[in-house]
Design a protein around this motif. Structure first.
Motif: not given
Lengths: 337, 511
Positions: A184, A188, A198, A200-204, B56, B76-77, B80, B88, B92, B105-107
């Motif tokens: 991951r 990332n 984007s 930041r929006f998904v929390g990376i 945000i 944001a995380a 969630r 949005h 994004a 992404i991220g998971r």
């Protein structure tokens, strides 16, 4: 991985083979075992640095200080060894890696904590690190004669007829290449490079990931510093003066987008090999060194133009796709109302 | 409003950006299994509400409650993790990553510590099939169109098992088939008890899809009520407020012979068959919501975007500008929408900004700029525009927004255009400067300049324009003459997907 990347790397290998064939046609000694070993060894050191640089660039950053870190690590570790001739090799590597790690952390601090753009931050540390090692060396040169044989033996060891250094570079390429596509954290980095907003929006966690790539790049440079001394025997403070150019060239020719987000670590490794072959070819054919510079420049511009043409074609296809979907949107009152 | 306890509630939420208060004591209840539609004009504060719920940005005042307990989302995380998902308006997405990876992404699914690409592709494919989307999940997203990117966002939200789903104008960028599918999905989610906040400009969507409606105006809640109790006319009235008759000093001007004639202009992706005439001394208002094609038309006229089809005649001669330079030679000027990005070089002094458009004319044989002439020109226009500044050498960045806009206007008036296109000339500037700009524009028209005024500020267009063309989705949908304009009808034309000027003066709420 996506088909596009595979195509890209296959193309690079093809280009490498074409260059090898070209050099061989003019100078059959290229295929001589000893010569190939030299090519492999010079590719090795640049390759390991390029691996770190590739990850940095994938994350939409750049590290210009790699050469200075390699020189610092090489000098500090060789200096210690010259004073402790019986010292353990493990300890020498520990010293070199620590120097690299610390300098990488310095870059990370400037980029992440002080929010200085990487190109400026590492331009600064390039000069600071280089200056520091020059002051530390005080004009001294540590030559092979005062270094223990066990040190230089690192570069001589062969496993299955191939130098250990080459195996190390191959192993690092595979491990980092794997990590970039199968963890991951690796993905990332691509996400951050592709669109930081984007991400930041998904929390990376941007800061953590950027710190990681700079520290990793520093660590790899520290490691290479020790190998550098082992391979060339003589170490001074001004070694590897343009390693950052070589590393970034390898990364760019290897298909990593300078805008981040795409490309692969494998490509960067192949890029390093391509440049080693070009350099060797120029030497073998007895050409003026100028030709190496010119060929390097042409290779960089040529590949970048090729990649951007491919990207533009993809973009055009996208725009046409968008037009179609918007066209459908015009009469949507019928459906919605 | 309803008996069900809200899953998520805003209570007295306020937010300010610098000196501007964008939300003032807003209440909003989102109940499980209900769709809450949020409506309001541009700048009413809808996006700020979305950003606060999505974690945000953080509210300055008021509370956010989840299942009755106050919460503060740390980004944001965190939102969630609490089951709040957002689709949005502008997806994004990561253009370089594959469709599947964008969803996960991220998971990403893992097996034995490594990302399981096979499982990820399979699951993504399955999720897309639920939306009846046939997209190759291995494609990088940059190869996809905007509608498909939107779909990816929705699929992402679905795969998160969201309890609260916020949809920020999801329909403004996707096609009718996808809107239908989206509504099916919204219905499914409702049945599963998800609380949905749905933001839209389209009045029939607000009233048709929403169970409850909240309308914001200037950062305040105007009304919250069941959708069934509102008519489209009431909705519009709540959105625009009571007094549309603000003062605009449009002087009477004789409209002369047509200067600009546009026929069947199409292009920029979605503008279709736009035709109009513009006479000397006339102010033509182009009104429409964001994404209606206003700026795209301006860009095609000014040679920034090449139209696919259509003709343009200036003073009877066929004109096909292929660049802004050509357009300027043809006598056009465009005051762009974004004065910072497209209009002014902020570190330059006022003089350099004002004369940028005529440097060639001011420079002699050697290409050296005649500074005396330049200074005289800059001084003349700074005085005419009544720019408040220490002098023509003041750095533009240090001026107020209104004065910057006057400098920009000077810059585009100095070439002495025959046709002046103004794209949102008074957005974000104070009332005084706004009135000044209106006065200048009115004077210019009286002197015979042909002017196109693009704006989403309905009272401004109504006050200034001799004739108003309303745009929606790239087409002209209605025309109003100055003496027969009706703000409500104009807003409905711009926002209502089933509007037909000829047949529907009184609209029914659509199911």
């Amino acid at each position: 991985m996506s088909g596009l990347l595979r195509v890209r790397e296959a193309g690079l290998v093809l280009a490498l083979l074409v260059i090898c064939a070209g050099v061989t046609l003019r100078e059959p000694r290229f295929l001589n075992g000893a010569n190939l070993e030299q090519v492999a060894l010079s590719a090795t050191l640049v390759c390991i640095v390029a691996l770190g640089e590739a990850l940095v660039i994938i994350a939409r950053q750049v590290d210009l200080s790699v050469g200075a870190i390699v020189a610092s690590s090489a000098f500090v570790s060789a200096d210690w060894l010259s004073k402790h001739p019986g010292g353990s090799m493990v300890f020498v590597f520990a010293i070199g890696c620590t120097v690299g790690l610390a300098m990488g952390a310095g870059n990370a601090l400037l980029v992440v904590a002080a929010r200085i753009p990487a190109i400026v931050a590492t331009l600064g540390t390039l000069a600071i690190y280089r200056g520091a090692v020059i002051v530390f060396a005080g004009g001294r040169q540590i030559s092979a004669t005062i270094l223990p044989d066990s040190y230089q033996a690192i570069a001589q060891v062969r496993v299955l007829h191939v130098p250990l250094l080459v195996w190390i570079a191959v192993a690092l390429t595979l491990v980092l290449g794997w990590a970039a596509s199968y963890t991951r954290t690796g993905r990332n980095l691509y996400a951050l490079g592709s669109d930081p907003e984007s991400a930041r929006f998904v929390g990376i966690n941007e800061g953590w990931h950027l710190a990681l790539v700079f520290v990793l790049s520093g660590l790899l440079c520290g490691f290479v510093g020790v190998l550098w001394g082992a391979r060339f025997g003589t170490v001074d403070a001004v070694l590897a003066p343009d390693l950052h150019f070589q590393a970034i060239s390898a990364v760019v020719v290897g298909g990593v987008s300078i805008f981040g987000g795409s490309g692969s670590v494998y490509g960067a490794a192949i890029g390093a090999v391509i440049f080693a072959v070009l350099q060797n070819g120029v030497q073998l054919l007895g050409l003026n060194q100028f030709w190496l510079q010119a060929v390097t420049g042409a290779a960089i511009l040529g590949t970048v133009i090729l990649y951007s043409l491919l990207a533009r074609r993809a973009e055009r296809a996208e725009r046409e796709g968008r037009r179609r979907s918007v066209g459908l949107g015009l009469n949507r009152g019928v459906g919605a109302g | 409003m309803n008996a069900v306890a809200p899953v998520l509630a805003l209570q007295g939420v306020s937010k300010r950006f610098g000196p501007i208060e964008v939300l003032t004591g807003v209440d909003l209840d989102l109940a499980g299994g209900r769709v809450h539609a949020l409506a309001g004009e541009n700048g009413a504060g809808k996006s700020t509400v979305v950003k606060i719920i999505a974690g945000i940005i953080r509210a300055d005042g008021g509370t956010l409650r989840l299942d009755g307990a106050p919460v503060v989302f740390q980004g944001a995380a965190d939102a969630r993790r609490h089951g709040v998902a957002v689709v949005h308006q502008h997806p994004a997405v990561f253009p370089d990553l594959t469709v599947a990876e964008n969803i996960f992404i991220g998971r990403q699914p893992r097996r034995g510590g490594r990302i399981d690409w096979t499982a990820m592709y399979a699951t993504a494919h399955e999720l897309l099939l639920r939306l009846r989307m046939e997209i190759d999940v291995r494609l990088p997203v940059k190869a996809l169109g905007i509608a498909e990117r939107q779909a990816i966002e929705i699929v992402k939200a679905l795969s998160l098992d969201a309890r609260v789903l916020i949809m920020d104008e999801p329909t403004s960028t996707i096609s009718s088939r996808e809107v239908d599918r989206l509504f099916e999905i919204v219905a499914t989610l409702k049945r599963q008890g998800v609380a949905i906040l749905f933001i839209s400009h389209f009045i029939d969507e607000i009233l048709g899809l929403g169970d409850d409606v909240t309308i914001l105006r200037s950062g305040r809640r105007v009304i919250s009520c069941p959708a069934a109790s509102l008519t489209p006319e009431q909705t519009v009235r709540h959105m625009i407020g009571a007094d549309p008759g603000a003062l605009f000093p449009k002087a009477a001007a004789a409209i002369g012979a047509p200067v600009l004639r546009v026929r069947n202009l199409s292009g920029a992706g979605f503008v279709e068959d736009v035709s109009f005439d513009l006479g000397a001394g006339e102010i033509l208002g182009l009104f429409g919501l964001v994404g209606a094609g206003r700026s795209e038309i301006a860009q095609m006229l000014f040679g920034i975007v090449t139209p696919d089809r259509g003709e343009m005649h200036i003073a009877g001669t066929r004109a096909e500008p292929r660049s802004p330079q050509e357009a300027m030679r043809l006598g056009l000027s465009l005051l762009p929408e974004d004065r910072h990005l497209q209009g002014l070089v902020l570190p330059f002094p006022i003089r350099a900004n004002a004369t940028l458009t005529v440097l060639r004319r001011l420079s002699g044989a050697l290409g050296l700029v005649n500074r005396g002439e330049e200074n005289a020109l800059a001084r003349e226009y700074v005085a005419r525009m009544r720019v408040v500044a220490s002098g023509i050498e003041q750095v533009t960045a240090t001026l107020s927004g209104g004065n910057q806009q006057k400098v920009l206007l000077a810059k585009w008036l100095i070439p002495a255009p025959r046709v002046l296109i103004l794209d949102q000339p008074t957005r974000g500037i104070d009332v005084g400067a706004k009135a000044e700009i209106h006065r200048i524009v009115s004077q210019l028209a009286a002197q015979g300049m042909a002017i196109i005024l693009i704006s989403d500020d309905a009272p401004e267009v109504i006050g200034m324009a001799d004739r108003i063309l309303v745009l929606r989705a790239g087409r002209l949908v209605a025309t109003f003459e100055r003496d027969a304009v009706d703000q409500q009808a104009m807003m409905l034309a711009a926002a209502h997907t089933t509007w037909d000027q000829a047949t529907t003066p009184a609209l029914q709420a659509t199911p």
